[in-house]
Design a protein around this motif. Structure first.
Motif, PDB file in Angstrom:
ATOM      1  N   THR A   5     -77.506 131.855  52.233  1.00 18.02           N
ATOM      2  CA  THR A   5     -77.526 131.600  53.774  1.00 18.02           C
ATOM      3  C   THR A   5     -76.382 132.308  54.536  1.00 18.02           C
ATOM      4  O   THR A   5     -75.192 132.358  53.882  1.00 18.02           O
ATOM      5  CB  THR A   5     -77.475 130.211  54.068  1.00 18.02           C
ATOM      6  N   VAL A   6     -76.687 133.376  55.303  1.00 24.22           N
ATOM      7  CA  VAL A   6     -75.721 134.103  56.095  1.00 24.22           C
ATOM      8  C   VAL A   6     -75.500 133.630  57.709  1.00 24.22           C
ATOM      9  O   VAL A   6     -76.774 133.541  58.320  1.00 24.22           O
ATOM     10  CB  VAL A   6     -75.960 135.648  55.982  1.00 24.22           C
ATOM     11  N   THR A   7     -74.506 133.288  58.184  1.00 24.92           N
ATOM     12  CA  THR A   7     -74.522 132.947  59.519  1.00 24.92           C
ATOM     13  C   THR A   7     -73.597 133.774  60.254  1.00 24.92           C
ATOM     14  O   THR A   7     -72.361 133.615  59.974  1.00 24.92           O
ATOM     15  CB  THR A   7     -73.966 131.448  59.508  1.00 24.92           C
ATOM     16  N   PRO A   8     -74.060 134.458  61.177  1.00 25.17           N
ATOM     17  CA  PRO A   8     -72.951 135.354  62.113  1.00 25.17           C
ATOM     18  C   PRO A   8     -72.515 134.354  63.273  1.00 25.17           C
ATOM     19  O   PRO A   8     -73.428 133.555  63.782  1.00 25.17           O
ATOM     20  CB  PRO A   8     -73.745 136.328  62.621  1.00 25.17           C
ATOM     21  N   LEU A   9     -71.240 134.679  63.412  1.00 25.27           N
ATOM     22  CA  LEU A   9     -70.775 133.989  64.748  1.00 25.27           C
ATOM     23  C   LEU A   9     -70.051 135.322  65.631  1.00 25.27           C
ATOM     24  O   LEU A   9     -69.769 136.080  65.124  1.00 25.27           O
ATOM     25  CB  LEU A   9     -69.290 133.127  64.520  1.00 25.27           C
ATOM     26  N   LEU A  10     -70.303 134.778  66.990  1.00 20.06           N
ATOM     27  CA  LEU A  10     -69.608 135.818  67.870  1.00 20.06           C
ATOM     28  C   LEU A  10     -69.073 135.213  68.937  1.00 20.06           C
ATOM     29  O   LEU A  10     -68.949 133.801  69.257  1.00 20.06           O
ATOM     30  CB  LEU A  10     -70.958 136.370  68.760  1.00 20.06           C
ATOM     31  N   ALA A  11     -67.794 135.955  69.306  1.00 18.67           N
ATOM     32  CA  ALA A  11     -67.007 135.579  70.416  1.00 18.67           C
ATOM     33  C   ALA A  11     -67.243 136.536  71.554  1.00 18.67           C
ATOM     34  O   ALA A  11     -67.215 137.685  71.571  1.00 18.67           O
ATOM     35  CB  ALA A  11     -65.364 135.922  69.848  1.00 18.67           C
ATOM     36  N   THR A  12     -67.368 135.802  72.833  1.00 13.49           N
ATOM     37  CA  THR A  12     -67.700 136.547  73.991  1.00 13.49           C
ATOM     38  C   THR A  12     -66.733 136.045  75.134  1.00 13.49           C
ATOM     39  O   THR A  12     -65.962 135.177  75.031  1.00 13.49           O
ATOM     40  CB  THR A  12     -68.976 136.254  74.559  1.00 13.49           C
ATOM     41  N   ALA A  13     -66.341 137.090  75.898  1.00 10.37           N
ATOM     42  CA  ALA A  13     -65.461 136.774  76.960  1.00 10.37           C
ATOM     43  C   ALA A  13     -66.025 137.462  78.336  1.00 10.37           C
ATOM     44  O   ALA A  13     -66.650 138.360  78.258  1.00 10.37           O
ATOM     45  CB  ALA A  13     -64.116 137.606  76.840  1.00 10.37           C
ATOM     46  N   SER A  14     -65.861 136.629  79.333  1.00  8.30           N
ATOM     47  CA  SER A  14     -66.364 137.335  80.577  1.00  8.30           C
ATOM     48  C   SER A  14     -65.666 138.718  81.124  1.00  8.30           C
ATOM     49  O   SER A  14     -64.269 138.837  80.691  1.00  8.30           O
ATOM     50  CB  SER A  14     -66.059 136.393  81.786  1.00  8.30           C
ATOM     51  N   VAL A  15     -66.498 139.495  81.577  1.00  9.89           N
ATOM     52  CA  VAL A  15     -65.842 140.750  81.998  1.00  9.89           C
ATOM     53  C   VAL A  15     -64.632 140.690  82.995  1.00  9.89           C
ATOM     54  O   VAL A  15     -63.838 141.302  82.569  1.00  9.89           O
ATOM     55  CB  VAL A  15     -66.804 141.623  82.634  1.00  9.89           C
ATOM     56  N   LEU A  16     -64.543 139.764  83.875  1.00  9.76           N
ATOM     57  CA  LEU A  16     -63.426 139.528  84.707  1.00  9.76           C
ATOM     58  C   LEU A  16     -62.301 139.158  84.057  1.00  9.76           C
ATOM     59  O   LEU A  16     -61.016 139.285  84.458  1.00  9.76           O
ATOM     60  CB  LEU A  16     -64.060 138.390  85.988  1.00  9.76           C
ATOM     61  N   ASP A  17     -62.585 138.129  83.101  1.00  6.05           N
ATOM     62  CA  ASP A  17     -61.354 137.621  82.273  1.00  6.05           C
ATOM     63  C   ASP A  17     -60.646 138.950  81.305  1.00  6.05           C
ATOM     64  O   ASP A  17     -59.555 139.161  81.181  1.00  6.05           O
ATOM     65  CB  ASP A  17     -61.619 136.737  81.328  1.00  6.05           C
TER      66      ASP A  17
END
Length: 243
Positions: A106-118
């Motif tokens: 089993t392979v699980t991707p994680l992602l990190a997002t940030a607001s464009v303003l930040d």
């Protein structure tokens, strides 16, 4: 070199001291550059599982741009290569989201997002040239980092060079951070999230593979609590060459 830090019992990082071709070494050094840890200021990020094909496409593009970097004189062919690799990675990630497994694991991707303003307030220029920002409940966001967690004795696709038994643990791979978010704590938060995820899945050990020449990557993992356990070489042993 294998590093170790507690997850349930321990986590570890394997660093391969191997002779690679110059192009392969550049590839891994590009991976290294994508996780520079000299922090300027922390960036507020959200780390989670992908929720849509659009997010998977953003992850794929970030990985292709991070791992395949070309000199200016090869800009055109480099652009074509990045587009091809992004397409391949997007297809792979979409397959995983639909329940497919790699090598029975089993392979699980994680992602990190940030607001464009930040990002703008932190001094980072968005890196989504030619790609619209994600529209989420929080507003316009950019994918600023990602990694994969391989569970139940899994390992990255290029791990055939590894020696030893890792069936009891989990593997972390494809760690990268957008240039706009480098040195702002994103990689460290991603690694911590991978440790937490592995722990919730009952994995006693978390591994990550890097080349011994990737000193920045090694520094990142040591700063996250990983410690050296042993060294391994990807080069065939003499008795293997004579066989």
């Amino acid at each position: 070199v294998k590093y170790k830090v507690p997850v349930l019992s321990s986590s570890s990082v394997e660093v391969l001291d191997t002779e690679k071709t110059s192009s392969e070494r550049r590839f891994h050094i590009n991976r290294l550059a994508a996780t520079d840890t000299r922090e300027l200021s922390n960036l507020k990020v959200s780390i989670r599982l992908p929720e849509s094909f659009e997010e998977l496409d953003h992850i794929a593009l970030l990985r292709a741009r991070s791992f395949y970097v070309f000199p200016p004189e090869r800009a055109f062919s480099g652009k074509l290569m990045v587009e091809m690799k992004a397409g391949e990675e997007s297809e792979r990630l979409r397959g995983l989201r639909q329940g497919a497994m790699e090598g029975g694991e089993t392979v699980t991707p994680l992602l990190a997002t940030a607001s464009v303003l930040d990002l703008q307030h932190a001094g980072g220029a968005p890196d989504n040239a030619g790609v619209s920002p994600l529209l989420t409940r929080q507003g316009q966001e950019e994918v600023v980092g990602s990694l994969d967690v391989f569970l139940r004795g899994s390992s990255p696709p290029d791990s055939a060079i590894l020696r030893g038994n890792v069936d009891a643990g989990a593997y972390m791979a494809n760690v990268c951070v957008s240039p706009s978010a480098l040195r702002r704590g994103v990689a460290r938060q991603l690694v911590a999230a991978a440790q937490d995820y592995a722990r919730t899945q009952g994995a006693p050990v978390l591994y990550v593979i890097t080349l011994a020449v990737n000193e920045k990557a090694g520094g990142l993992y040591r700063n996250c609590g990983f410690v050296v356990e042993k060294e391994e070489s990807a080069m065939p042993q003499k008795d293997e060459e004579d066989a």
